[in-house]
Motif scaffolding. Structure first.
Motif, PDB file in Angstrom:
ATOM      1  N   TYR A 155      45.178  35.708  38.765  1.00  0.00           N
ATOM      2  CA  TYR A 155      45.045  36.998  38.087  1.00  0.00           C
ATOM      3  C   TYR A 155      46.403  37.620  37.796  1.00  0.00           C
ATOM      4  O   TYR A 155      46.581  38.281  36.767  1.00  0.00           O
ATOM      5  N   ASN A 156      47.369  37.390  38.684  1.00  0.00           N
ATOM      6  CA  ASN A 156      48.715  37.899  38.427  1.00  0.00           C
ATOM      7  C   ASN A 156      49.312  37.252  37.182  1.00  0.00           C
ATOM      8  O   ASN A 156      49.981  37.923  36.381  1.00  0.00           O
ATOM      9  N   TYR A 157      49.064  35.953  37.013  1.00  0.00           N
ATOM     10  CA  TYR A 157      49.630  35.294  35.836  1.00  0.00           C
ATOM     11  C   TYR A 157      48.919  35.759  34.565  1.00  0.00           C
ATOM     12  O   TYR A 157      49.560  35.985  33.532  1.00  0.00           O
ATOM     13  N   VAL A 158      47.614  35.907  34.645  1.00  0.00           N
ATOM     14  CA  VAL A 158      46.867  36.396  33.476  1.00  0.00           C
ATOM     15  C   VAL A 158      47.387  37.772  33.067  1.00  0.00           C
ATOM     16  O   VAL A 158      47.601  38.047  31.881  1.00  0.00           O
ATOM     17  N   ASN A 159      47.634  38.640  34.047  1.00  0.00           N
ATOM     18  CA  ASN A 159      48.144  39.972  33.744  1.00  0.00           C
ATOM     19  C   ASN A 159      49.591  39.940  33.276  1.00  0.00           C
ATOM     20  O   ASN A 159      50.050  40.856  32.582  1.00  0.00           O
ATOM     21  N   HIS A 160      50.310  38.899  33.656  1.00  0.00           N
ATOM     22  CA  HIS A 160      51.672  38.719  33.161  1.00  0.00           C
ATOM     23  C   HIS A 160      51.675  38.405  31.668  1.00  0.00           C
ATOM     24  O   HIS A 160      52.547  38.866  30.928  1.00  0.00           O
ATOM     25  N   VAL A 161      50.668  37.652  31.217  1.00  0.00           N
ATOM     26  CA  VAL A 161      50.606  37.224  29.814  1.00  0.00           C
ATOM     27  C   VAL A 161      49.838  38.231  28.954  1.00  0.00           C
ATOM     28  O   VAL A 161      50.251  38.533  27.829  1.00  0.00           O
ATOM     29  N   LEU A 162      48.732  38.755  29.487  1.00  0.00           N
ATOM     30  CA  LEU A 162      47.855  39.646  28.718  1.00  0.00           C
ATOM     31  C   LEU A 162      47.825  41.036  29.349  1.00  0.00           C
ATOM     32  O   LEU A 162      47.708  41.147  30.579  1.00  0.00           O
ATOM     33  N   PRO A 163      47.889  42.095  28.554  1.00  0.00           N
ATOM     34  CA  PRO A 163      48.034  43.466  29.087  1.00  0.00           C
ATOM     35  C   PRO A 163      46.710  44.128  29.434  1.00  0.00           C
ATOM     36  O   PRO A 163      46.380  45.207  28.929  1.00  0.00           O
ATOM     37  N   PHE A 164      45.939  43.518  30.342  1.00  0.00           N
ATOM     38  CA  PHE A 164      44.617  44.065  30.621  1.00  0.00           C
ATOM     39  C   PHE A 164      44.441  44.567  32.056  1.00  0.00           C
ATOM     40  O   PHE A 164      43.433  45.160  32.374  1.00  0.00           O
ATOM     41  N   ASP A 165      45.375  44.278  32.950  1.00  0.00           N
ATOM     42  CA  ASP A 165      45.232  44.657  34.361  1.00  0.00           C
ATOM     43  C   ASP A 165      43.916  44.123  34.936  1.00  0.00           C
ATOM     44  O   ASP A 165      43.096  44.866  35.485  1.00  0.00           O
ATOM     45  N   ILE A 166      43.729  42.819  34.783  1.00  0.00           N
ATOM     46  CA  ILE A 166      42.509  42.159  35.269  1.00  0.00           C
ATOM     47  C   ILE A 166      42.462  42.185  36.799  1.00  0.00           C
ATOM     48  O   ILE A 166      43.454  41.880  37.470  1.00  0.00           O
ATOM     49  N   LEU A 179      36.731  39.755  30.769  1.00  0.00           N
ATOM     50  CA  LEU A 179      37.221  41.112  30.539  1.00  0.00           C
ATOM     51  C   LEU A 179      36.043  42.064  30.444  1.00  0.00           C
ATOM     52  O   LEU A 179      35.090  41.811  29.711  1.00  0.00           O
ATOM     53  N   GLY A 180      36.119  43.143  31.225  1.00  0.00           N
ATOM     54  CA  GLY A 180      35.047  44.137  31.180  1.00  0.00           C
ATOM     55  C   GLY A 180      34.052  44.000  32.314  1.00  0.00           C
ATOM     56  O   GLY A 180      32.953  44.568  32.245  1.00  0.00           O
ATOM     57  N   VAL A 181      34.432  43.239  33.363  1.00  0.00           N
ATOM     58  CA  VAL A 181      33.526  43.092  34.504  1.00  0.00           C
ATOM     59  C   VAL A 181      34.117  43.814  35.712  1.00  0.00           C
ATOM     60  O   VAL A 181      35.318  44.024  35.814  1.00  0.00           O
TER      61      VAL A 181
END
Length: 453
Positions: free
Chosen positions: A302-313, A429-431
């Motif tokens: 999740y940290n890497y996903v948030n590093h690439v995409l600005p969603f704060d997953i 996204l959105g869960v």
């Protein structure tokens, strides 16, 4: 009134050129054609940028009426040189001197160099073509506006409205032609990718595609394969540890079952030969503070996903980690397990549906000796797995919230020899805890809401 018309025309011209001009590529390499319409034989020399040495490019020389193709780089200069007539042995320049022309490769696309009579060089490209098209359109619309202005037809406001309508109609036609060409080219690309799919998987010597860029994240090397607004493919070295792989495998062992494989039509079927196994691994987040290996791994995803995409997953409401294991049975196996080309989420270029997948992380624990690569056929990206690395791909544009339109479609080449053990996390996204992933249907609508409609 004339000043107002002039200002309006300038603004419309700027808009028109912005719409027609293609986005410049990051690569400085360009291909171009040289068309000889001079009526004379010519030859082409590359001019060395440091020594000014002339390096002949055209062998044999370019005959009158012929076309010659070259590849070079932005900023490189060339000399066009007239050759003496075969019968006369002389050139047609003043004093029988052979005439020359020059051109320099620019950053635009679709460059064509036309050599006219007298070795006059005409250099056209995508920008000049767009400018000419815009100029012709504006000239026609301006002429009509001036005619109405001179003849007194209508007032200033109606003339400006007609002018804007004229330009708008012309732009719409040009955009329609451009979209038709883009659609055609995309269809050709996808058809070619489909034809090459089997050959790509069969090539045992094919290594991972060369990255477009190399970055770093938390001390790990990141190879950027594709970086488009709605399509991103990265390979992250040393993403998962041996201890984390062992922890996932031990958690999966008692609950492994026959895996499903993508059937290529958007669905999945039970592994036909029963060689692939899978198990969902629930992450015990209560033990994260204690250093739980599986929780630490999931947090890194999740940290890497948030590093690439600005969603704060966050992890709340997400799917479990998935342990998937493939076992090769040798080259004589006539039905090896294979994931046919598919998308993990929507890849139709349409709006994102709440609760759906928008990114994937695939981590490699054990890699086979033969086979097991991941192939993104529409992007020309082939990933040969390396131990403890991970492949990340995102398929949403965070600005427009549009989905990828096929660049992250991928397939899993069959495992022929050895074992392939991976850990996969599909990211939604959105869960959250109140809206977990399995409370949404494929249309992005909560089942409870759908039941009340």
């Amino acid at each position: 009134m004339k000043q107002s018309l002039h200002t309006t025309l300038m603004l419309l011209a700027f808009l028109f050129l912005a719409l027609l001009s293609p986005t410049a590529s990051a690569s400085p390499e360009r291909s171009f054609n040289i068309i000889n319409e001079s009526g004379r034989r010519i030859e082409v020399h590359w001019i060395h940028p440091e020594t000014s040495e002339m390096v002949l490019q055209s062998t044999p020389d370019i005959l009158a009426g012929a076309t010659f193709a070259l590849n070079s780089y932005v900023g490189h200069s060339f000399q066009i040189r007239e050759l003496p007539g075969k019968k006369t042995g002389v050139c047609e320049g003043e004093g029988q001197v052979c005439r020359i022309g020059m051109f320099t490769v620019n950053k635009n696309h679709d460059q064509v160099i036309v050599v006219k009579e007298g070795i006059e060089v005409e250099h056209t490209d995508s920008k000049s073509i767009a400018q000419k098209s815009a100029s012709n359109l504006l000239s026609d619309c301006k002429a009509e506006a001036n005619r109405k202005l001179t003849s007194g037809e209508g007032n200033a406001e109606s003339i400006l409205d007609n002018l804007a309508s004229c330009v708008k109609s012309g732009i719409a036609k040009e955009i329609e032609k451009a979209n038709e060409e883009i659609t055609f080219q995309a269809g050709v690309r996808k058809n070619m990718a489909g034809l090459l799919e089997n050959y790509t998987c069969a090539d045992e010597l094919l290594n991972t595609t060369e990255p477009r860029d190399v970055l770093h994240w938390e001390g790990r090397e990141v190879k950027v394969m594709i970086d488009r607004p709605a399509s991103k493919i990265h390979v992250v070295e040393n993403f998962i540890t041996a201890e984390e792989c062992k922890a996932v495998e031990e958690a999966a062992e008692p609950i492994l079952h026959d895996a499903t494989v993508a059937d290529g039509s958007g669905g999945s079927v039970l592994s036909e030969s029963r060689k692939a196994k899978q198990a969902g691994i629930h992450v015990n987040w209560d033990k994260e503070a204690e250093g739980d290996l599986i929780a630490s791994l999931s947090r890194r995803v999740y940290n890497y996903v948030n590093h690439v995409l600005p969603f704060d997953i966050q992890h709340n409401g997400q799917e479990d980690l998935m342990s998937i294991q493939y076992f090769g049975r040798g080259r004589d196996d006539d039905k090896p397990d294979r994931y046919m080309p598919h998308c993990d989420g929507d890849c139709n270029g349409l709006d994102f549906k709440p609760g759906n997948r928008m990114a994937t992380m695939v981590m490699y624990c054990d890699i086979p000796s033969v086979g097991g690569a991941t192939n993104f056929r529409n992007s020309g990206v082939h990933v040969k797995p390396t131990k403890y690395a991970a492949t990340f791909f995102g398929y949403i544009d965070p600005v427009t919230m549009k989905m990828d339109d096929g660049f992250t479609e991928h397939s899993g080449c069959p495992v022929i020899e050895g074992e392939k053990k991976i850990v996969t996390q599909w990211v939604r996204l959105g869960v959250d805890d109140e809206n977990p992933w399995n409370s949404f249907n494929t249309l992005g609508v909560k089942y409870s809401d759908a039941a009340n409609q």
